[in-house]
Design an enzyme around this catalytic site. Structure first.
Site, mmCIF file in Angstrom:
data_model
loop_
_atom_site.group_PDB
_atom_site.id
_atom_site.type_symbol
_atom_site.label_atom_id
_atom_site.label_comp_id
_atom_site.label_asym_id
_atom_site.label_seq_id
_atom_site.Cartn_x
_atom_site.Cartn_y
_atom_site.Cartn_z
ATOM 1 N N GLU A 63 11.975 -27.718 -12.418
ATOM 2 C CA GLU A 63 12.793 -27.666 -13.624
ATOM 3 C C GLU A 63 12.695 -28.971 -14.421
ATOM 4 O O GLU A 63 12.640 -28.961 -15.656
ATOM 5 C CB GLU A 63 14.259 -27.396 -13.259
ATOM 6 C CG GLU A 63 14.484 -26.066 -12.552
ATOM 7 C CD GLU A 63 14.454 -26.180 -11.027
ATOM 8 O OE1 GLU A 63 15.254 -25.516 -10.370
ATOM 9 O OE2 GLU A 63 13.609 -26.961 -10.509
ATOM 10 N N GLU A 114 -3.621 -20.974 16.460
ATOM 11 C CA GLU A 114 -5.009 -20.673 16.815
ATOM 12 C C GLU A 114 -5.209 -21.173 18.235
ATOM 13 O O GLU A 114 -5.374 -22.369 18.460
ATOM 14 C CB GLU A 114 -5.997 -21.367 15.863
ATOM 15 C CG GLU A 114 -6.007 -20.798 14.466
ATOM 16 C CD GLU A 114 -7.158 -21.356 13.636
ATOM 17 O OE1 GLU A 114 -8.267 -21.501 14.186
ATOM 18 O OE2 GLU A 114 -6.935 -21.647 12.445
#
Length: 379
Positions: free
Chosen positions: A62, A303
């Site tokens: 913003e 992984e």
């Protein structure tokens, strides 16, 4: 406002919120542990300012958009992909900045679950006489910050597990040969998932077998995800490639493991063992994941070997399975995707639900999330 005007307003809201989400996605690899946020300022149907949050400690979306718009922000509508903050953190409250700039309407995709904000930003804006509309592209906004919502609401990171296999479910030949089952396109795609994660988790078996770096290899990447190594007996070699570089390495070891002198190169966490002495169980995984969330891990990318991945699935702690499947058959003498020794009965099967898919080169990327299969639903 008549029906036609409401319809036009809705279409415009979707259009500009789509742009806000596109801006938020530019922070996909850099904002952690903060959420990815985009903002678009619109006056008389024209964009007068745009911004996105780049990294923690820097200006929020913003503020960037307001600075770009300058005086043109007065009387404009702000489209924000996440509820504006209303508290003083490392930066000031965005809700106050929007009020001060003279914004007359704020459209928000989704509320911020963070306790110091959650609804407070909306309330502050409304008290200032600003019209606030919420829920525009809410599901898309949740998806882009799925890890942030998981950490704040559940106290757990969003666990994404990556696997690659042949059509018959093999990950390697019996002797361990597996380079490469999947295509270059699939391997490159996985780098994007590594890069967006807060942390990557692997097991000591993977380290000892392959000595990988476990980094995200993308051009221009500013931040490497931290690494978590599950290693019950503290067998990590001092010269392992994963210890190179400046990123944090979290070494999750067993309660009785003896640490080497060089262990100060890692952050050490002691894992709780179950009754059999293993650390690959729900009794170990949930406390570890909670600790990682406390260390501001939004998305955890797993992984690892078949045993680690199988145990996480058995514990019900996998939020997304990312499977790259190559159109090859590797036969019987191979290593399988998951080791799940406690699955003895058909009714114990682990249910996953198809989420989406994509072709990458010759391979298919398949994404599954927890859910019931069609057979169990019909019964």
């Amino acid at each position: 406002m008549n029906a036609a005007e409401r319809q036009a307003s809705t279409e415009m809201d979707v259009l500009f919120m789509t742009r806000a989400l596109q801006l938020a996605a530019q922070g996909l690899y850099s904002t952690a542990p903060n959420p990815r946020v985009g903002c678009v300022l619109v006056s008389d149907g024209q964009v007068v300012g745009e911004g996105w949050h780049r990294r923690a400690g820097e200006a929020h979306a913003e503020i960037v958009a307001l600075l770009e718009a300058g005086s043109l922000a007065f009387g404009a509508t702000a489209y924000v992909s996440l509820e504006p903050c209303c508290h003083q953190g490392r930066t000031g409250p965005c809700s106050a900045a929007l009020i001060q700039a003279g914004i007359t309407r704020v459209v928000i995709a989704i509320s911020d679950p963070f306790p110091e904000v959650n609804g407070g930003g909306v309330e502050q804006l409304r008290q200032a006489g600003i019209r606030v509309d919420t829920g525009v592209l809410q599901s898309e906004a949740h998806e882009i910050n799925i890890g942030f919502f998981s950490r704040v609401e559940r106290g757990l990171p969003f666990v994404r597990m990556k696997a690659a296999s042949s059509l018959d479910g093999a990950t390697a030949m019996h002797n361990g040969d597996s380079q490469w089952i999947t295509s270059a396109e699939a391997r490159e795609d996985n780098q994007h998932y590594r890069a967006r994660s807060s942390m990557i988790l692997t097991g000591i078996g993977t380290i000892l077998a392959d000595d990988p770096r476990m980094t995200a290899r993308l051009d221009g990447l500013e931040r490497q995800p931290d690494l978590v190594i599950v290693d019950r007996h503290a067998r990590l070699p001092h010269d392992a490639c994963v210890l190179e570089g400046a990123r944090r390495v979290i070494w999750a070891i067993g309660e009785q493991a003896t640490l080497p002198e060089w262990s100060d190169r890692c952050e050490v966490i002691r894992l709780r063992s179950d009754s059999t002495g293993t650390v690959n169980s729900i009794e170990s995984w949930r406390p570890l994941l909670k600790l990682l969330a406390e260390r501001e891990c939004n998305e955890l990318h797993v992984e690892a070997g078949a045993r680690v991945q199988g145990s996480l699935l058995m514990a019900g702690l996998v939020d997304e399975l990312l499977l790259y499947q190559a159109p090859v058959i590797m036969g019987e003498k191979t290593r399988r995707l998951f080791v799940t020794p406690d699955l003895d009965e058909f009714d114990q099967r682990i249910h996953l639900q198809y989420h989406c898919s994509e072709q990458l080169g010759a391979d298919m990327k398949l994404i599954f999330r927890p859910g019931q299969d069609a057979c169990s639903q019909e019964s």
